[in-house]
Design a protein around this motif. Structure first.
Motif, mmCIF file in Angstrom:
data_model
loop_
_atom_site.group_PDB
_atom_site.id
_atom_site.type_symbol
_atom_site.label_atom_id
_atom_site.label_comp_id
_atom_site.label_asym_id
_atom_site.label_seq_id
_atom_site.Cartn_x
_atom_site.Cartn_y
_atom_site.Cartn_z
ATOM 1 N N VAL A 79 76.881 7.494 -44.358
ATOM 2 C CA VAL A 79 75.553 8.061 -44.147
ATOM 3 C C VAL A 79 75.556 9.556 -44.458
ATOM 4 C CG1 VAL A 79 73.771 8.566 -42.434
ATOM 5 C CG2 VAL A 79 74.935 6.344 -42.422
ATOM 6 N N ILE A 80 74.603 9.964 -45.298
ATOM 7 C CA ILE A 80 74.344 11.387 -45.547
ATOM 8 C C ILE A 80 72.926 11.656 -45.052
ATOM 9 C CG2 ILE A 80 74.077 13.198 -47.276
ATOM 10 C CD1 ILE A 80 75.962 11.598 -49.095
ATOM 11 N N PHE A 81 72.783 12.480 -44.042
ATOM 12 C CA PHE A 81 71.453 12.830 -43.559
ATOM 13 C C PHE A 81 70.833 13.873 -44.486
ATOM 14 C CE2 PHE A 81 73.087 10.978 -39.651
ATOM 15 C CZ PHE A 81 71.965 10.285 -39.191
ATOM 16 N N THR A 82 69.564 13.669 -44.830
ATOM 17 C CA THR A 82 68.816 14.610 -45.663
ATOM 18 C C THR A 82 67.519 14.915 -44.931
ATOM 19 O OG1 THR A 82 67.767 12.798 -46.907
ATOM 20 C CG2 THR A 82 69.813 13.704 -47.796
ATOM 21 N N THR A 83 67.388 16.117 -44.396
ATOM 22 C CA THR A 83 66.290 16.400 -43.491
ATOM 23 C C THR A 83 65.871 17.852 -43.554
ATOM 24 O OG1 THR A 83 65.658 16.391 -41.136
ATOM 25 C CG2 THR A 83 67.965 16.800 -41.643
ATOM 26 N N ALA A 84 64.660 18.119 -43.117
ATOM 27 C CA ALA A 84 64.165 19.493 -43.024
ATOM 28 C C ALA A 84 64.514 20.127 -41.686
ATOM 29 C CB ALA A 84 62.651 19.518 -43.231
ATOM 30 N N TYR A 85 65.150 19.369 -40.805
ATOM 31 C CA TYR A 85 65.402 19.834 -39.443
ATOM 32 C C TYR A 85 66.905 20.002 -39.199
ATOM 33 C CZ TYR A 85 60.647 18.130 -39.053
ATOM 34 O OH TYR A 85 59.314 17.906 -39.259
ATOM 35 N N PRO A 86 67.349 21.236 -38.943
ATOM 36 C CA PRO A 86 68.777 21.452 -38.689
ATOM 37 C C PRO A 86 69.203 21.098 -37.273
ATOM 38 C CG PRO A 86 67.612 23.532 -38.556
ATOM 39 C CD PRO A 86 66.581 22.497 -38.947
ATOM 40 N N ASP A 87 68.237 20.804 -36.398
ATOM 41 C CA ASP A 87 68.515 20.674 -34.972
ATOM 42 C C ASP A 87 69.379 19.480 -34.598
ATOM 43 O OD1 ASP A 87 65.703 21.417 -35.821
ATOM 44 O OD2 ASP A 87 65.779 22.454 -33.891
ATOM 45 N N TYR A 88 69.460 18.472 -35.494
ATOM 46 C CA TYR A 88 70.125 17.222 -35.135
ATOM 47 C C TYR A 88 71.521 17.085 -35.728
ATOM 48 C CZ TYR A 88 65.265 16.159 -33.993
ATOM 49 O OH TYR A 88 64.001 16.203 -33.477
ATOM 50 N N ALA A 89 72.067 18.177 -36.241
ATOM 51 C CA ALA A 89 73.361 18.094 -36.921
ATOM 52 C C ALA A 89 74.471 17.634 -35.985
ATOM 53 C CB ALA A 89 73.716 19.436 -37.543
ATOM 54 N N VAL A 90 74.472 18.137 -34.759
ATOM 55 C CA VAL A 90 75.526 17.755 -33.813
ATOM 56 C C VAL A 90 75.479 16.255 -33.547
ATOM 57 C CG1 VAL A 90 76.341 18.005 -31.447
ATOM 58 C CG2 VAL A 90 75.677 20.031 -32.741
ATOM 59 N N GLU A 91 74.258 15.727 -33.283
ATOM 60 C CA GLU A 91 74.121 14.290 -33.043
ATOM 61 C C GLU A 91 74.521 13.481 -34.267
ATOM 62 O OE1 GLU A 91 71.924 16.607 -32.397
ATOM 63 O OE2 GLU A 91 70.784 16.220 -30.561
ATOM 64 N N ALA A 92 74.181 13.996 -35.453
ATOM 65 C CA ALA A 92 74.513 13.281 -36.692
ATOM 66 C C ALA A 92 76.020 13.134 -36.866
ATOM 67 C CB ALA A 92 73.914 14.008 -37.891
ATOM 68 N N PHE A 93 76.776 14.199 -36.629
ATOM 69 C CA PHE A 93 78.225 14.119 -36.808
ATOM 70 C C PHE A 93 78.890 13.348 -35.672
ATOM 71 C CE2 PHE A 93 77.401 17.466 -39.894
ATOM 72 C CZ PHE A 93 78.179 17.008 -40.944
ATOM 73 N N ASP A 94 78.241 13.320 -34.509
ATOM 74 C CA ASP A 94 78.748 12.445 -33.451
ATOM 75 C C ASP A 94 78.650 10.980 -33.866
ATOM 76 O OD1 ASP A 94 79.455 14.495 -31.782
ATOM 77 O OD2 ASP A 94 77.623 14.433 -30.578
ATOM 78 N N LEU A 95 77.699 10.675 -34.771
ATOM 79 C CA LEU A 95 77.543 9.321 -35.301
ATOM 80 C C LEU A 95 78.379 9.104 -36.559
ATOM 81 C CD1 LEU A 95 73.684 8.923 -34.823
ATOM 82 C CD2 LEU A 95 75.471 7.697 -33.591
#
Length: 261
Positions: A79-95
């Protein structure tokens, strides 16, 4: 074989831009698009994809929820997240996301994300030394074998949307390794930066100490040192949670010597 890619974004212009950028990479083939989380999961259950480019905020389930669902698959795509929001990076890498791209990004940045995704094993739970070397090279220019390492800079750039904020080293309580990236623990928040712990060790000033392979601590923010019966130390840090970080026995001897203990 070309890697099969799914684009998931609720905005048509964003999907078109991603499709165009991906067309520049011969080893990647877009074989599906979804406009929301529900559609994405339906497509992902019907075909084996290698890579998913996943937006975060969407109707029908967030990208984080989709990524969490994918972790239950026998062979989940990267999964590569592509988003306008930087706020969820920690949750993304936890996944266990392969990368987190904040819009707008260019072909070069996407290429690095694809390389990370395709080089990672499907059941990768620890980064191999060769991968760590590869990740470091993505974030630091190479000028030949005789290039002298830069002097410590004392400032860490943190990406926040389309802005880059420079965090002073005195504000960093400790740093934690995260598969080619690092988390910086500040007084009241944790932020993700695109530097390995080795990179941070070179960039930061001398009052930072590498207690073991996963943690770099700011000695100015150590509140207590607690010895254990094995000869190691536990540091109590100055963040709100009073985080405890173990120091390896070898590093404990070095730290005691530095502190005159």
């Amino acid at each position: 074989m070309r890697a099969r890619c799914l684009i998931v974004d609720d905005e048509a212009p964003a999907r078109a831009e991603l499709r165009y950028l991906l067309s520049q990479f011969d080893h990647v083939q877009v074989v599906g698009e979804a406009t929301n989380g529900e559609e994405a999961l339906t497509l992902l259950r019907s075909l084996d994809y290698d890579i998913v480019l996943l937006d975060v905020r969407m109707p029908g389930g967030t990208g984080l929820e989709v990524a969490s669902e994918l972790r239950t698959s026998a062979k989940p795509p990267r999964v590569i997240f592509t988003t306008a929001y930087p706020d969820y990076a920690v949750e993304a890498f936890d996944l266990e996301a392969a990368d987190y791209l904040v819009k707008p990004f260019d072909e070069d940045r996407l290429g690095r994300a694809l390389a990370r995704a395709l080089s990672a094993g499907a059941d990768d739970d620890a980064e191999a030394p060769a991968e760590r070397s590869s990740h470091r090279s993505m974030h630091r220019p190479t000028h030949g074998a005789t290039h002298r390492p830069p002097e410590p800079l004392g400032r860490i750039p943190v990406q926040q949307g389309d802005r880059t904020v420079l965090v002073d080293d005195s504000a960093v309580i400790y740093a934690t390794a995260a598969r080619g990236y690092s988390y910086l623990q500040l007084a009241g928040e944790r932020v993700l930066v695109s530097f390995t712990l080795n990179d941070l060790e070179r960039r930061l000033a001398g009052h930072f100490f590498r207690v073991h392979r996963s943690h770099l601590v700011n000695l100015d923010h150590v509140r207590e040192l607690i010895p254990d019966f094995k000869g190691a130390l536990v540091l109590v840090m100055g963040d709100h949670q009073r985080t405890r970080i173990e120091v390896s026995r070898r590093k404990a001897r070095e730290l005691r010597s530095m502190l005159g203990m």
